[in-house]
Design a protein around this motif. Structure first.
Motif, PDB file in Angstrom:
ATOM      1  N   LEU A   1       0.892  -1.171  -0.052  1.00 35.90           N
ATOM      2  CA  LEU A   1       0.055  -0.047   0.072  1.00 35.90           C
ATOM      3  C   LEU A   1       0.717   1.466  -0.151  1.00 35.90           C
ATOM      4  O   LEU A   1       0.337   2.360  -0.076  1.00 35.90           O
ATOM      5  CB  LEU A   1      -1.174  -0.102   1.212  1.00 35.90           C
ATOM      6  CG  LEU A   1      -1.953  -1.200   1.229  1.00 35.90           C
ATOM      7  CD1 LEU A   1      -2.690  -1.120   2.382  1.00 35.90           C
ATOM      8  CD2 LEU A   1      -2.794  -1.342   0.000  1.00 35.90           C
ATOM      9  N   GLU A   2       2.057   1.174   0.188  1.00 32.29           N
ATOM     10  CA  GLU A   2       3.101   2.216  -0.160  1.00 32.29           C
ATOM     11  C   GLU A   2       3.994   1.907  -0.870  1.00 32.29           C
ATOM     12  O   GLU A   2       4.807   0.993  -1.031  1.00 32.29           O
ATOM     13  CB  GLU A   2       3.717   2.455   1.338  1.00 32.29           C
ATOM     14  CG  GLU A   2       2.619   3.251   2.439  1.00 32.29           C
ATOM     15  CD  GLU A   2       3.210   3.191   3.839  1.00 32.29           C
ATOM     16  OE1 GLU A   2       4.203   2.291   4.140  1.00 32.29           O
ATOM     17  OE2 GLU A   2       2.918   4.073   4.617  1.00 32.29           O
TER      18      GLU A   2
ATOM     19  N   ILE B   1       3.867   7.084  -3.316  1.00 25.20           N
ATOM     20  CA  ILE B   1       2.644   7.085  -3.588  1.00 25.20           C
ATOM     21  C   ILE B   1       1.848   6.100  -2.358  1.00 25.20           C
ATOM     22  O   ILE B   1       2.356   5.084  -2.155  1.00 25.20           O
ATOM     23  CB  ILE B   1       2.081   6.052  -4.689  1.00 25.20           C
ATOM     24  CG1 ILE B   1       2.937   6.910  -5.872  1.00 25.20           C
ATOM     25  CG2 ILE B   1       0.730   5.938  -5.029  1.00 25.20           C
ATOM     26  CD1 ILE B   1       3.017   6.072  -7.315  1.00 25.20           C
ATOM     27  N   GLN B   2       0.879   6.422  -1.599  1.00 29.32           N
ATOM     28  CA  GLN B   2       0.138   5.766  -0.535  1.00 29.32           C
ATOM     29  C   GLN B   2      -1.305   5.387  -0.876  1.00 29.32           C
ATOM     30  O   GLN B   2      -2.055   6.379  -1.589  1.00 29.32           O
ATOM     31  CB  GLN B   2       0.260   6.640   0.606  1.00 29.32           C
ATOM     32  CG  GLN B   2      -0.095   6.133   2.172  1.00 29.32           C
ATOM     33  CD  GLN B   2      -0.025   6.924   3.233  1.00 29.32           C
ATOM     34  OE1 GLN B   2      -0.453   7.900   3.091  1.00 29.32           O
ATOM     35  NE2 GLN B   2       0.465   6.318   4.115  1.00 29.32           N
ATOM     36  N   VAL B   3      -1.835   4.127  -0.716  1.00 25.76           N
ATOM     37  CA  VAL B   3      -3.060   3.590  -0.971  1.00 25.76           C
ATOM     38  C   VAL B   3      -3.712   3.197   0.311  1.00 25.76           C
ATOM     39  O   VAL B   3      -3.150   2.576   1.255  1.00 25.76           O
ATOM     40  CB  VAL B   3      -3.034   2.555  -2.009  1.00 25.76           C
ATOM     41  CG1 VAL B   3      -4.461   1.998  -2.363  1.00 25.76           C
ATOM     42  CG2 VAL B   3      -2.220   2.801  -3.264  1.00 25.76           C
ATOM     43  N   THR B   4      -4.693   4.035   0.652  1.00 28.57           N
ATOM     44  CA  THR B   4      -5.290   3.858   1.920  1.00 28.57           C
ATOM     45  C   THR B   4      -6.876   3.173   1.413  1.00 28.57           C
ATOM     46  O   THR B   4      -7.433   3.538   0.641  1.00 28.57           O
ATOM     47  CB  THR B   4      -5.482   4.957   2.848  1.00 28.57           C
ATOM     48  OG1 THR B   4      -6.190   5.992   2.028  1.00 28.57           O
ATOM     49  CG2 THR B   4      -4.215   5.171   3.329  1.00 28.57           C
ATOM     50  N   PRO B   5      -7.235   2.162   2.415  1.00 28.39           N
ATOM     51  CA  PRO B   5      -8.651   1.758   2.089  1.00 28.39           C
ATOM     52  C   PRO B   5      -9.737   2.620   2.410  1.00 28.39           C
ATOM     53  O   PRO B   5      -9.489   3.438   3.527  1.00 28.39           O
ATOM     54  CB  PRO B   5      -9.003   0.509   2.922  1.00 28.39           C
ATOM     55  CG  PRO B   5      -7.652   0.592   3.825  1.00 28.39           C
ATOM     56  CD  PRO B   5      -6.569   1.318   3.497  1.00 28.39           C
ATOM     57  N   THR B   6     -10.979   2.651   1.902  1.00 25.52           N
ATOM     58  CA  THR B   6     -11.989   3.696   2.206  1.00 25.52           C
ATOM     59  C   THR B   6     -13.181   2.554   2.088  1.00 25.52           C
ATOM     60  O   THR B   6     -13.235   1.658   1.585  1.00 25.52           O
ATOM     61  CB  THR B   6     -12.296   4.789   1.221  1.00 25.52           C
ATOM     62  OG1 THR B   6     -12.408   4.421   0.004  1.00 25.52           O
ATOM     63  CG2 THR B   6     -10.992   5.678   1.196  1.00 25.52           C
ATOM     64  N   PRO B   7     -14.230   3.266   2.561  1.00 29.02           N
ATOM     65  CA  PRO B   7     -15.408   2.319   2.663  1.00 29.02           C
ATOM     66  C   PRO B   7     -16.031   1.963   1.096  1.00 29.02           C
ATOM     67  O   PRO B   7     -16.617   0.960   0.897  1.00 29.02           O
ATOM     68  CB  PRO B   7     -16.577   3.299   3.169  1.00 29.02           C
ATOM     69  CG  PRO B   7     -15.813   4.090   4.191  1.00 29.02           C
ATOM     70  CD  PRO B   7     -14.405   4.198   3.394  1.00 29.02           C
TER      71      PRO B   7
ATOM     72  N   GLY C   1     -13.682   2.096  -1.545  1.00 29.09           N
ATOM     73  CA  GLY C   1     -12.546   1.577  -2.284  1.00 29.09           C
ATOM     74  C   GLY C   1     -11.399   1.903  -1.725  1.00 29.09           C
ATOM     75  O   GLY C   1     -10.818   1.349  -0.785  1.00 29.09           O
ATOM     76  N   SER C   2     -10.451   2.743  -2.581  1.00 27.11           N
ATOM     77  CA  SER C   2      -9.366   3.303  -2.107  1.00 27.11           C
ATOM     78  C   SER C   2      -9.147   4.740  -2.298  1.00 27.11           C
ATOM     79  O   SER C   2      -9.807   5.388  -3.202  1.00 27.11           O
ATOM     80  CB  SER C   2      -8.075   2.581  -2.949  1.00 27.11           C
ATOM     81  OG  SER C   2      -8.297   1.224  -3.071  1.00 27.11           O
ATOM     82  N   HIS C   3      -8.183   5.276  -1.534  1.00 27.75           N
ATOM     83  CA  HIS C   3      -7.858   6.843  -1.720  1.00 27.75           C
ATOM     84  C   HIS C   3      -6.344   6.616  -1.967  1.00 27.75           C
ATOM     85  O   HIS C   3      -5.769   5.894  -1.138  1.00 27.75           O
ATOM     86  CB  HIS C   3      -8.162   7.308  -0.407  1.00 27.75           C
ATOM     87  CG  HIS C   3      -7.709   8.966  -0.334  1.00 27.75           C
ATOM     88  ND1 HIS C   3      -8.303   9.782  -1.114  1.00 27.75           N
ATOM     89  CD2 HIS C   3      -6.442   9.718  -0.146  1.00 27.75           C
ATOM     90  CE1 HIS C   3      -7.858  10.903  -1.071  1.00 27.75           C
ATOM     91  NE2 HIS C   3      -6.540  11.014  -0.446  1.00 27.75           N
ATOM     92  N   VAL C   4      -6.085   7.145  -2.958  1.00 23.99           N
ATOM     93  CA  VAL C   4      -4.634   7.420  -3.390  1.00 23.99           C
ATOM     94  C   VAL C   4      -4.084   8.523  -3.198  1.00 23.99           C
ATOM     95  O   VAL C   4      -4.687   9.692  -3.715  1.00 23.99           O
ATOM     96  CB  VAL C   4      -4.299   7.001  -4.733  1.00 23.99           C
ATOM     97  CG1 VAL C   4      -2.937   6.915  -5.306  1.00 23.99           C
ATOM     98  CG2 VAL C   4      -5.118   5.633  -5.006  1.00 23.99           C
ATOM     99  N   THR C   5      -2.783   8.856  -2.294  1.00 24.01           N
ATOM    100  CA  THR C   5      -2.271  10.119  -2.313  1.00 24.01           C
ATOM    101  C   THR C   5      -0.837   9.947  -2.727  1.00 24.01           C
ATOM    102  O   THR C   5       0.009   9.038  -2.836  1.00 24.01           O
ATOM    103  CB  THR C   5      -2.026  10.289  -0.730  1.00 24.01           C
ATOM    104  OG1 THR C   5      -3.192  10.175   0.017  1.00 24.01           O
ATOM    105  CG2 THR C   5      -1.476  11.754  -0.376  1.00 24.01           C
ATOM    106  N   ILE C   6      -0.312  11.121  -3.636  1.00 17.44           N
ATOM    107  CA  ILE C   6       0.902  11.116  -4.422  1.00 17.44           C
ATOM    108  C   ILE C   6       1.747  12.151  -3.905  1.00 17.44           C
ATOM    109  O   ILE C   6       1.058  13.285  -3.834  1.00 17.44           O
ATOM    110  CB  ILE C   6       0.587  11.283  -5.784  1.00 17.44           C
ATOM    111  CG1 ILE C   6      -0.071   9.904  -6.617  1.00 17.44           C
ATOM    112  CG2 ILE C   6       1.800  11.273  -6.661  1.00 17.44           C
ATOM    113  CD1 ILE C   6      -0.692  10.252  -7.762  1.00 17.44           C
TER     114      ILE C   6
END
Length: 134
Positions: free
Chosen positions: A67-68, A86-92, A94-99
């Motif tokens: 996820l990172e 790049i960080q991928v975090t779970p959301t209700p 799907g996913s939230h991606v932060t760059i």
């Protein structure tokens, strides 16, 4: 804890930080982008890793959970490589991606680097969105 603090304190940075910089103090949180995808995090991570390879960038490291992701973008005629987290975090839903994107340490700096890096991060976010939803 902010997303940036979470990223900077992650095992990914501990493991692969040397590949990107002596420390992540160089990261400018203003040069980044975020997006939400209706896809589970593991699938998003796999897609990002494939996109990074397809674009010719260097995958500097991936956290054990995937996820990172640490990426070094390729050098072009008009720009030096950039260090990208790049960080991928779970959301209700799907996913939230932060760059996060910043010049590689030791590379020449220019007046408009911050603006260019923000635009590059937004372009990468759109490429991730298109690849994931395409």
């Amino acid at each position: 804890m902010s997303r940036m603090d979470s990223f900077l304190n992650s095992k990914l940075v501990d493991t692969y930080g040397a590949a990107l910089a002596p420390s992540f103090d160089f990261v400018n949180t203003g040069a980044g982008a975020e997006l939400d995808l209706p896809i589970p995090p593991p699938a998003v991570s796999e897609g990002i890793q494939q996109l990074v390879a397809d674009l010719g960038h260097t995958l500097a490291g991936v956290s054990p959970d995937g996820l990172e992701i640490a990426v070094i973008t390729k050098k072009t005629m008009l720009s030096w490589e950039t260090a990208t987290g790049i960080q991928v975090t779970p959301t209700p839903t799907g996913s939230h991606v932060t760059i996060f994107m910043q010049n590689m340490p030791g590379r020449p700096k220019a007046l408009l680097d911050g603006k260019k890096n923000k635009k590059s991060a937004q372009k990468l976010a759109e490429q991730i969105r298109a690849s994931a939803l395409g």
